[in-house]
Structures are given as C-alpha cells and as structure tokens.
Design a protein around this motif. Structure first.
Motif, PDB file in Angstrom:
ATOM      1  N   GLN A 415       0.801  -1.218   0.000  1.00 50.85           N
ATOM      2  CA  GLN A 415       0.000   0.000   0.000  1.00 50.85           C
ATOM      3  C   GLN A 415       0.836   1.271   0.000  1.00 50.85           C
ATOM      4  O   GLN A 415       0.291   2.365  -0.162  1.00 50.85           O
ATOM      5  CB  GLN A 415      -0.938   0.008   1.216  1.00 50.85           C
ATOM      6  N   PHE A 416       2.154   1.152   0.198  1.00 50.36           N
ATOM      7  CA  PHE A 416       2.976   2.368   0.205  1.00 50.36           C
ATOM      8  C   PHE A 416       4.360   2.154  -0.412  1.00 50.36           C
ATOM      9  O   PHE A 416       5.262   2.974  -0.221  1.00 50.36           O
ATOM     10  CB  PHE A 416       3.116   2.938   1.629  1.00 50.36           C
ATOM     11  N   SER A 417       4.538   1.088  -1.142  1.00 48.86           N
ATOM     12  CA  SER A 417       5.808   0.854  -1.832  1.00 48.86           C
ATOM     13  C   SER A 417       5.556   0.050  -3.101  1.00 48.86           C
ATOM     14  O   SER A 417       4.479  -0.511  -3.290  1.00 48.86           O
ATOM     15  CB  SER A 417       6.797   0.112  -0.926  1.00 48.86           C
ATOM     16  N   ILE A 418       6.563   0.015  -3.954  1.00 45.08           N
ATOM     17  CA  ILE A 418       6.547  -0.814  -5.160  1.00 45.08           C
ATOM     18  C   ILE A 418       7.633  -1.876  -4.991  1.00 45.08           C
ATOM     19  O   ILE A 418       8.750  -1.561  -4.593  1.00 45.08           O
ATOM     20  CB  ILE A 418       6.849   0.017  -6.424  1.00 45.08           C
ATOM     21  N   GLN A 419       7.302  -3.113  -5.277  1.00 43.51           N
ATOM     22  CA  GLN A 419       8.302  -4.180  -5.218  1.00 43.51           C
ATOM     23  C   GLN A 419       8.525  -4.712  -6.625  1.00 43.51           C
ATOM     24  O   GLN A 419       7.579  -5.135  -7.297  1.00 43.51           O
ATOM     25  CB  GLN A 419       7.858  -5.279  -4.256  1.00 43.51           C
ATOM     26  N   VAL A 420       9.778  -4.666  -7.053  1.00 41.16           N
ATOM     27  CA  VAL A 420      10.143  -5.068  -8.415  1.00 41.16           C
ATOM     28  C   VAL A 420      11.030  -6.305  -8.348  1.00 41.16           C
ATOM     29  O   VAL A 420      12.070  -6.296  -7.677  1.00 41.16           O
ATOM     30  CB  VAL A 420      10.885  -3.924  -9.141  1.00 41.16           C
ATOM     31  N   PRO A 421      10.655  -7.382  -9.013  1.00 38.02           N
ATOM     32  CA  PRO A 421      11.506  -8.580  -9.031  1.00 38.02           C
ATOM     33  C   PRO A 421      12.865  -8.281  -9.663  1.00 38.02           C
ATOM     34  O   PRO A 421      12.985  -7.414 -10.545  1.00 38.02           O
ATOM     35  CB  PRO A 421      10.703  -9.570  -9.880  1.00 38.02           C
ATOM     36  N   ILE A 422      13.857  -9.009  -9.256  1.00 43.03           N
ATOM     37  CA  ILE A 422      15.221  -8.769  -9.733  1.00 43.03           C
ATOM     38  C   ILE A 422      15.320  -8.928 -11.252  1.00 43.03           C
ATOM     39  O   ILE A 422      15.991  -8.137 -11.928  1.00 43.03           O
ATOM     40  CB  ILE A 422      16.198  -9.724  -9.011  1.00 43.03           C
ATOM     41  N   ASP A 423      14.618  -9.907 -11.785  1.00 41.57           N
ATOM     42  CA  ASP A 423      14.716 -10.134 -13.234  1.00 41.57           C
ATOM     43  C   ASP A 423      13.988  -9.071 -14.054  1.00 41.57           C
ATOM     44  O   ASP A 423      14.059  -9.067 -15.290  1.00 41.57           O
ATOM     45  CB  ASP A 423      14.210 -11.532 -13.593  1.00 41.57           C
ATOM     46  N   LYS A 424      13.297  -8.153 -13.367  1.00 44.83           N
ATOM     47  CA  LYS A 424      12.603  -7.073 -14.069  1.00 44.83           C
ATOM     48  C   LYS A 424      13.395  -5.766 -14.044  1.00 44.83           C
ATOM     49  O   LYS A 424      12.869  -4.716 -14.468  1.00 44.83           O
ATOM     50  CB  LYS A 424      11.219  -6.843 -13.448  1.00 44.83           C
TER      51      LYS A 424
END
Length: 484
Positions: A415-424
């Motif tokens: 709800q207050f951050s973005i999580q980006v996978p390493i391969d992305k």
C-alpha cells in the motif's frame, strides 16, 4: 421409572458438559494456542501461522476454519483454551509467577480477539493516535494489541556483562538502532521495564554484535565468526547458570536486538542451537538464510547523522514538484546492485542511477526531488534507503530477494511501496511510468502516514520505531506458552 430416566438423562449430560468445561479452562489442560498472522490482515491472508517450535500443538483444521470464517475482519485463529484466564479457578495471589504471566497474556489475546470481532477498541485512557487505513493489515487488531502491550508488557533487561560488548551499541550511522534500543531498555524511565524478574513477560539480552566486531575484529584473521559466537554463548551460559528463566523456557521468552550484518549468522551458529527459540530482532532479515519470519523480528535500518536522532532525509521541506522519476546512489555491493548499475548507470536522465555522487552533492535533496527511490539490496538484504525514502516522502521501490520487510505483520507494504523482481530490472522505467498518477498519489500519501513508525525518539514515543520493535517482540511473545 421411564419418566425418572428421562428426567435424569439431560441432567447427567449437563453435568458431564460442565466437567468438560472446567477441564477445558483448567491449567492442567496441556493444549496450547496458535495466533494466525492473518489475524492482522483485513483480507484473505496466506501468512503462515506463527508457532513456537517446542511449545505448540497446532490444530491446522481449526485454524484454517477460523481464518476462512472471519476473513472479512481479520481472524485470530486459536486452539482450545487460549483466550480464557485461569483466574476463574485459582486466586491470582496463590499462583506461581509463570501462571500469573500466562494469565496476563491470555487476557491480552482475548481483548485483541474482541477488537477484531467488534471492530472497536477498549481502553481506559484517551487515545492520541488511532491506526486507520489500508497501510495496516488490520488496524483494529493492531490498535488493541498495542493497547494491551502498553497495559501489560514487562521486560527484564539482564544486568550482567560489561562495556563495551554489553549495555552499549552504536548511536550513529548504519547500525544505530542497535545502540539506541539498548539504551532505551536500560533507561530508568522505560515504562516497559519490569521491577523484578518474577513479573517479566520476556527477558532482553543487551549485547551488541556491532560492538563485538569493533572490539574483536582482527584484519587478516582466519577466526571468522568464532570470537563473536564465543561471546554470545558465554553470555547465555552466565545468565542460565545464575537464573532459572532461560532454562525454564529454553530461551523462548528471551529476545535480542542487533543490526549488524553478522548478527543472524553469529546467533545461528552458536553451539547446541542455543538461539533456536530466542526472538532475534535483526536487520539482516534474509528468509533464505537463518531468519525465521515466524519467530524473528525484522529491524528497519536507520543510518543516523552523527550526534542527532535524524536520518539524512528527515525534517526536509518537500515539494509536490518532483522532476526525477527515480533515483539511486550507492556502491555496487552485491549482485542486485551490480545488475542495477550495469543496466542503468548514467543512461537515463529520468531514472538516475549513480554509483557514487560527485563530492558536495546533496544526497537527501535528490531523494526529496524524486517520485520513486530505488532501494536495492546490497551484500545483505536490508537497506537504509527504505527509511530514507519514507522520510523523503518518496515512494520506495524495493528490489530484493528473500527480504522479510520490517513490521510486515502489521504493515501492508504493497500500500505504500513498489516491489520489483530482480529479473525485471531492465524493465524498471517501464514499470514505474506505468503507475497511474492517482495510484502514485495514494502511495505517496501512505508513505507519509507510515513515517511515525520509522521515527526514532529519545525517550521513545507511542507508535514510533522503538515501540514498533517492541510490539513485534510482544506479538511473538503472545505466541509462546510458558509451561506452569
């Protein structure tokens, strides 16, 4: 005769049921409880049950049924006897300290469950802050749990040990939360301090792994972690031989706090699985290594400016005008940062990735001017950039693997951050540009809402970072049954 039998049968059934209820709530009943972390979730939660390995008999079917039936308001999934106080069967004054402590915790669990069920809190004091909104998995459960912690929780800090390895820690830069937490626990004004060991619900081991490394590290030595392992093992030996409390719980009602990268490894490699049951609050919360999210606590990493309680982005004026899409500056420590730097360093004016900033450049000012702040893991999973981003009102972009984020039992990081996978990582700019402006405004607003939970105060204040750490310990202590 037939009429007499018909009359006695319900009476006999009632008597049998009454006897079963008495046994059910009796301290001689050895069935134990589980608290589902979904109890802090306002939606369907796939969080695992928090269980302490040697002290629970888990009734998974009952827990699953409870979670299914109450997912709309969060569920406290418990097995028999966990919400009932034994005060009905024994006078509190005649009970052992262990029994009184378990009574306290049973009452707290019951109050939390009631708050979840009714959607309201119960308190004998005016509340100056009430958790609200989607940043919390279940604000009602969290609020009542916090109230119960303030009302009930008592901590004994061991007095044994000498400076600088014990009763002290760093107060500035990367691992500063370690020293400030130790100091806070040892302050005379600490409201959670137990007046004697018999009333303590948990016991704090005030050693500093950071100070051990500073004092004992020898460049070029092949000793590895052995010197630090020896110190923590020896400390436990001293307190376990002097007092009964470690031995009666195998360390299950004890906790430690350390932010040094090696803290989890040092305690994990201690002989005889010495810290197997201990609540370890550490910054290096890597669930692919020794960190156990069901038992351990993930500490936020705060890099404090020397002789202050502030991080570099704190107390700065922010502006709605943020011309930089995303920002990162830091060394190429670890594979994730290497990938990020190789892919994006000096290649895009909107997505600014720097290995090192030019001398005199204001790092904090650049974060304040950015919409998103990139927070990749380094050699270890934790990064001080997450808290720096939060205080810059910059939406954190977490690029990590196996990182159990701080206070994630309570806070919904989505709800207050973005999580980006390493391969992305190669698609990073596309991902961030695709965030609608309305969604971004929501995220940023919620970043500002969580700032209080990542602020260090001395003395500590309600709902600040010190109290959030204590609440994480309190939550795990609620999941441990001390046998009477």
């Amino acid at each position: 005769m037939a009429n007499r039998i018909d009359y006695k049968t319900p009476l006999m059934v009632f008597t049998a049921l009454l006897l079963l209820l008495v046994f059910y709530f009796s301290p001689s009943n050895k069935q134990h409880f589980i608290i589902n972390t979904g109890f802090f979730s306002s939606n369907n939660s796939t969080s695992p049950y928090i269980q302490r390995p040697q002290n629970f008999s888990a009734d998974d079917s009952l827990a699953s049924k409870s979670a299914t039936n109450e997912t709309n308001n969060g569920s406290l999934a418990i097995t028999s006897g966990s919400t009932a106080s034994s005060e009905h069967t024994h006078d509190r004054k005649t009970r052992t300290s262990a029994e009184r402590i378990e009574d306290d915790l049973a009452s707290a669990r019951s109050a939390i469950q009631k708050a979840v069920r009714t959607g309201n809190y119960t308190s004998n004091r005016v509340q100056d802050f009430i958790p609200r909104g989607p940043i919390y998995r279940n604000p009602n459960a969290f609020h009542q749990s916090y109230i119960e912690m303030e009302k009930t929780f008592k901590i004994w800090t061991y007095k044994e040990g000498e400076l600088p390895l014990v009763h002290n820690g760093p107060h500035s830069y990367l691992y500063s939360i370690e020293g400030h937490f130790i100091d806070e626990m040892e302050e005379d004004t600490n409201p959670f301090a137990a007046s004697n060991m018999e009333e303590a619900h948990t016991f704090f081991l005030p050693f500093s792994v950071t100070n051990m490394v500073s004092a004992l590290y020898v460049p070029g030595s092949r000793a590895g972690l052995a010197p630090y392992i020896h110190v923590v093992a020896d400390y436990v030996r001293v307190i376990s031989e002097k007092y009964q409390y470690w031995n009666r719980s195998s360390g299950g009602d004890h906790f430690m706090v350390s932010c040094h990268d090696w803290a989890a490894k040092v305690t994990n490699q201690a002989p005889d699985e010495l810290f197997k049951n201990v609540i370890r609050a550490v910054c290096n919360a890597n669930s692919s290594e020794s960190f156990n999210p069901k038992l351990d606590v993930s500490l936020p990493e705060l890099s404090l400016v020397t002789r202050t309680l502030l991080i570099s982005t704190q107390s700065r004026k922010t502006s709605p005008n943020r011309p930089i899409l995303a920002f990162f500056a830091g060394g190429a420590h670890g594979n994730i940062r290497k990938m990020l730097i190789e892919q994006w360093k000096d290649k895009d004016s909107e997505l600014q990735v720097n290995e090192y900033l030019p001398k005199g450049t204001d790092y904090g000012a650049l974060m304040v001017r950015s919409r998103f702040c990139l927070c990749p893991s380094g050699y270890e999973v934790a990064s001080p950039r997450i808290v720096e981003a939060i205080h810059a009102s910059c939406v954190p972009v977490i690029i990590s693997d196996h990182y159990d984020l701080p206070f994630s039992d309570i806070l919904d990081w989505s709800q207050f951050s973005i999580q980006v996978p390493i391969d992305k990582i190669p698609e990073l700019k596309t991902i961030l540009l695709a965030v609608p402006d309305k969604r971004y405004r929501q995220l940023q607003k919620r970043v500002k809402q969580v700032q209080r939970h990542f602020t260090l105060n001395r003395p500590a204040k309600r709902f600040d970072v010190t109290h959030m750490i204590l609440h994480s310990v309190w939550l795990r202590r609620l999941n441990f049954h001390l046998r009477a």
